[in-house]
Design an enzyme around this catalytic site. Sequence first.
Site, PDB file in Angstrom:
ATOM      1  N   ARG A  85       0.813  -1.214   0.000  1.00 53.99           N
ATOM      2  CA  ARG A  85       0.000   0.000   0.000  1.00 53.99           C
ATOM      3  C   ARG A  85       0.853   1.275   0.000  1.00 53.99           C
ATOM      4  O   ARG A  85       0.338   2.370  -0.025  1.00 53.99           O
ATOM      5  CB  ARG A  85      -0.985  -0.013   1.170  1.00 53.99           C
ATOM      6  CG  ARG A  85      -2.191  -0.908   0.896  1.00 53.99           C
ATOM      7  CD  ARG A  85      -3.106  -1.014   2.096  1.00 53.99           C
ATOM      8  NE  ARG A  85      -2.470  -1.711   3.186  1.00 53.99           N
ATOM      9  CZ  ARG A  85      -2.515  -3.027   3.373  1.00 53.99           C
ATOM     10  NH1 ARG A  85      -3.190  -3.777   2.520  1.00 53.99           N
ATOM     11  NH2 ARG A  85      -1.914  -3.591   4.386  1.00 53.99           N
ATOM     12  N   HIS A  97       5.483  -9.941  -6.563  1.00 54.35           N
ATOM     13  CA  HIS A  97       4.277  -9.301  -7.109  1.00 54.35           C
ATOM     14  C   HIS A  97       4.383  -7.816  -6.788  1.00 54.35           C
ATOM     15  O   HIS A  97       4.560  -7.446  -5.637  1.00 54.35           O
ATOM     16  CB  HIS A  97       3.032  -9.910  -6.475  1.00 54.35           C
ATOM     17  CG  HIS A  97       1.773  -9.579  -7.203  1.00 54.35           C
ATOM     18  ND1 HIS A  97       1.375  -8.282  -7.432  1.00 54.35           N
ATOM     19  CD2 HIS A  97       0.840 -10.366  -7.783  1.00 54.35           C
ATOM     20  CE1 HIS A  97       0.242  -8.305  -8.113  1.00 54.35           C
ATOM     21  NE2 HIS A  97      -0.112  -9.547  -8.345  1.00 54.35           N
ATOM     22  N   TYR A 132      -0.090  -2.922  -6.002  1.00 57.05           N
ATOM     23  CA  TYR A 132      -1.355  -2.712  -6.721  1.00 57.05           C
ATOM     24  C   TYR A 132      -1.589  -1.254  -7.078  1.00 57.05           C
ATOM     25  O   TYR A 132      -2.480  -0.927  -7.850  1.00 57.05           O
ATOM     26  CB  TYR A 132      -2.528  -3.219  -5.874  1.00 57.05           C
ATOM     27  CG  TYR A 132      -2.537  -4.712  -5.704  1.00 57.05           C
ATOM     28  CD1 TYR A 132      -2.679  -5.542  -6.820  1.00 57.05           C
ATOM     29  CD2 TYR A 132      -2.402  -5.303  -4.460  1.00 57.05           C
ATOM     30  CE1 TYR A 132      -2.677  -6.920  -6.680  1.00 57.05           C
ATOM     31  CE2 TYR A 132      -2.407  -6.679  -4.314  1.00 57.05           C
ATOM     32  CZ  TYR A 132      -2.546  -7.490  -5.425  1.00 57.05           C
ATOM     33  OH  TYR A 132      -2.550  -8.844  -5.290  1.00 57.05           O
ATOM     34  N   HIS A 137       0.441  -6.297 -12.815  1.00 55.86           N
ATOM     35  CA  HIS A 137      -0.808  -6.149 -13.561  1.00 55.86           C
ATOM     36  C   HIS A 137      -0.597  -5.002 -14.543  1.00 55.86           C
ATOM     37  O   HIS A 137      -0.108  -3.931 -14.137  1.00 55.86           O
ATOM     38  CB  HIS A 137      -1.956  -5.806 -12.621  1.00 55.86           C
ATOM     39  CG  HIS A 137      -2.254  -6.889 -11.618  1.00 55.86           C
ATOM     40  ND1 HIS A 137      -3.396  -6.911 -10.878  1.00 55.86           N
ATOM     41  CD2 HIS A 137      -1.562  -7.987 -11.249  1.00 55.86           C
ATOM     42  CE1 HIS A 137      -3.393  -7.982 -10.098  1.00 55.86           C
ATOM     43  NE2 HIS A 137      -2.285  -8.642 -10.290  1.00 55.86           N
ATOM     44  N   GLU A 193       1.081  -9.986 -16.109  1.00 58.21           N
ATOM     45  CA  GLU A 193      -0.014 -10.872 -15.703  1.00 58.21           C
ATOM     46  C   GLU A 193      -1.314 -10.435 -16.361  1.00 58.21           C
ATOM     47  O   GLU A 193      -1.661  -9.249 -16.328  1.00 58.21           O
ATOM     48  CB  GLU A 193      -0.175 -10.839 -14.170  1.00 58.21           C
ATOM     49  CG  GLU A 193      -1.376 -11.668 -13.701  1.00 58.21           C
ATOM     50  CD  GLU A 193      -1.552 -11.689 -12.188  1.00 58.21           C
ATOM     51  OE1 GLU A 193      -0.767 -11.049 -11.464  1.00 58.21           O
ATOM     52  OE2 GLU A 193      -2.503 -12.366 -11.745  1.00 58.21           O
ATOM     53  N   ASP A 198      -2.981 -15.938 -14.998  1.00 58.54           N
ATOM     54  CA  ASP A 198      -3.767 -16.205 -13.795  1.00 58.54           C
ATOM     55  C   ASP A 198      -5.032 -16.933 -14.259  1.00 58.54           C
ATOM     56  O   ASP A 198      -5.808 -16.390 -15.056  1.00 58.54           O
ATOM     57  CB  ASP A 198      -4.098 -14.873 -13.105  1.00 58.54           C
ATOM     58  CG  ASP A 198      -4.811 -15.060 -11.784  1.00 58.54           C
ATOM     59  OD1 ASP A 198      -5.828 -15.794 -11.762  1.00 58.54           O
ATOM     60  OD2 ASP A 198      -4.382 -14.468 -10.774  1.00 58.54           O
ATOM     61  N   HIS A 207      -8.271 -14.989 -13.452  1.00 57.39           N
ATOM     62  CA  HIS A 207      -8.450 -13.799 -14.280  1.00 57.39           C
ATOM     63  C   HIS A 207      -8.844 -14.187 -15.709  1.00 57.39           C
ATOM     64  O   HIS A 207      -9.703 -13.539 -16.310  1.00 57.39           O
ATOM     65  CB  HIS A 207      -7.174 -12.960 -14.303  1.00 57.39           C
ATOM     66  CG  HIS A 207      -6.765 -12.436 -12.953  1.00 57.39           C
ATOM     67  ND1 HIS A 207      -5.597 -11.737 -12.758  1.00 57.39           N
ATOM     68  CD2 HIS A 207      -7.366 -12.505 -11.739  1.00 57.39           C
ATOM     69  CE1 HIS A 207      -5.500 -11.401 -11.472  1.00 57.39           C
ATOM     70  NE2 HIS A 207      -6.546 -11.866 -10.835  1.00 57.39           N
ATOM     71  N   HIS A 262      -0.610 -18.306 -12.238  1.00 58.96           N
ATOM     72  CA  HIS A 262      -1.222 -18.146 -10.922  1.00 58.96           C
ATOM     73  C   HIS A 262      -2.384 -19.120 -10.923  1.00 58.96           C
ATOM     74  O   HIS A 262      -3.320 -18.964 -11.714  1.00 58.96           O
ATOM     75  CB  HIS A 262      -1.732 -16.714 -10.719  1.00 58.96           C
ATOM     76  CG  HIS A 262      -0.651 -15.743 -10.369  1.00 58.96           C
ATOM     77  ND1 HIS A 262      -0.813 -14.384 -10.438  1.00 58.96           N
ATOM     78  CD2 HIS A 262       0.610 -15.966  -9.914  1.00 58.96           C
ATOM     79  CE1 HIS A 262       0.315 -13.804 -10.049  1.00 58.96           C
ATOM     80  NE2 HIS A 262       1.192 -14.735  -9.735  1.00 58.96           N
ATOM     81  N   ASP A 293     -12.842 -10.204 -10.286  1.00 59.71           N
ATOM     82  CA  ASP A 293     -11.611 -10.820  -9.770  1.00 59.71           C
ATOM     83  C   ASP A 293     -11.876 -11.369  -8.356  1.00 59.71           C
ATOM     84  O   ASP A 293     -11.713 -10.660  -7.381  1.00 59.71           O
ATOM     85  CB  ASP A 293     -10.534  -9.713  -9.753  1.00 59.71           C
ATOM     86  CG  ASP A 293      -9.158 -10.209  -9.344  1.00 59.71           C
ATOM     87  OD1 ASP A 293      -9.043 -11.327  -8.813  1.00 59.71           O
ATOM     88  OD2 ASP A 293      -8.185  -9.459  -9.547  1.00 59.71           O
ATOM     89  N   HIS A 349     -10.907 -14.836  -6.230  1.00 58.36           N
ATOM     90  CA  HIS A 349     -10.233 -16.138  -6.204  1.00 58.36           C
ATOM     91  C   HIS A 349     -10.946 -17.102  -5.254  1.00 58.36           C
ATOM     92  O   HIS A 349     -11.494 -16.691  -4.241  1.00 58.36           O
ATOM     93  CB  HIS A 349      -8.785 -15.974  -5.728  1.00 58.36           C
ATOM     94  CG  HIS A 349      -7.976 -15.040  -6.580  1.00 58.36           C
ATOM     95  ND1 HIS A 349      -6.628 -14.899  -6.426  1.00 58.36           N
ATOM     96  CD2 HIS A 349      -8.315 -14.216  -7.608  1.00 58.36           C
ATOM     97  CE1 HIS A 349      -6.166 -14.017  -7.302  1.00 58.36           C
ATOM     98  NE2 HIS A 349      -7.174 -13.578  -8.024  1.00 58.36           N
ATOM     99  N   GLU A 385      -2.760 -18.132  -5.240  1.00 56.55           N
ATOM    100  CA  GLU A 385      -3.173 -16.882  -4.583  1.00 56.55           C
ATOM    101  C   GLU A 385      -4.596 -17.106  -4.079  1.00 56.55           C
ATOM    102  O   GLU A 385      -5.496 -16.297  -4.315  1.00 56.55           O
ATOM    103  CB  GLU A 385      -3.164 -15.717  -5.577  1.00 56.55           C
ATOM    104  CG  GLU A 385      -1.813 -15.441  -6.196  1.00 56.55           C
ATOM    105  CD  GLU A 385      -1.870 -14.391  -7.286  1.00 56.55           C
ATOM    106  OE1 GLU A 385      -1.013 -13.506  -7.307  1.00 56.55           O
ATOM    107  OE2 GLU A 385      -2.796 -14.455  -8.129  1.00 56.55           O
TER     108      GLU A 385
HETATM  109 ZN   LIG Z   1      -6.784 -11.688  -8.860  1.00 56.89          ZN
HETATM  110 ZN   LIG Z   2      -2.706 -13.325  -9.942  1.00 57.91          ZN
END
Ligand SMILES: [Zn+2]
Ligand SMILES: [Zn+2]
Length: 291
Positions: free
Chosen positions: A40, A70, A73, A110, A156, A190, A193, A225, A238, A240, A270
């Site tokens: 973050r 990764h 975000y 991403h 990804e 992924d 995704h 992923h 999205d 999971h 994930e």
């Molecule tokens: Zn995701």
């Molecule tokens: Zn992923």
Amino acid sequence: MHIIMRLGAHVSVAGGLHNAIPAAIDIGADTFQMFSKNQRQWIAKPLTNEEITAFKEPLSKTELGPLMIHDSYLINMGSPDEGKGKRAQNAFLEEYHRCEDLGVAYLNFHPGSHTHPKKSMRDDKTVRYEALERIAEHMNTTLDQTKGYKSKLVIENAAGQGTNVGIKFEEIQHIIDNIDDKKRIGVCIDTQHAWASGYDWRNDFDNIWDNFNDTVGMEHLVALHLNDSKSDVGSRVDRHDNIGMGKIGKEAFGRFMKEKRLKNLAAYLETPGGPEMWKPEIAALRKLAEK
Ligand SMILES: [Zn+2]
Ligand SMILES: [Zn+2]
């Protein structure tokens, strides 16, 4: 023994990056993914030599790898706002330095969002492709500034929420087409995704990989992923789920594990639930590979 994918999960780095190593060993993993900092925050302090050694030294005593970081975000290299794009590029470069310093093979990210405010423009091809070109441009600058780095920048595929780009294989290919130096570029698919963006693993498994090979090319694929899905195929949501408990289902994951074209990849879970879930999931995936 036949070769199967190297399996791992996105493990916690709470208390220090080096804590990822025992966390991966505890769940019986061959490899792992992690964040290299608080995801973050925009920019973290550069890694100290002590932190790098505290990570690399115990890692060298294991067989774990290839590892994946990764990225944050917050980074959106697709932004049409020049200032925001530049800020994203700087943060991305910072992540890449950390990845290379730690000797981690892959920096997964991403692609980004086009952020067009008009809803009717969400799927406008020109708007989407211009964002993909901005992403490639930021990647080119990053690659220029890091000559000699060994870690790969790994694109990804996105689920397609909001104005996310890099959903269909053609969109990923459009990024790669605009990269000058393709040797340090990889792709991570992924499974959730892809499903959310309309790739139906249950009914179309072989065709999807044929299509991937015809567009992006299998030679660019470095990782998966592995995530099941709470949301429907084509939903662009999205969410999971644990392997075999979602809408993709156990049978399809058996196909991932047995697919010859995927056997040299690394794959990272994930999925929800943390280590108590990942350990049995990894064991179950290995079983599916044998069947
Ligand atoms: Zn995701
Ligand atoms: Zn992923």
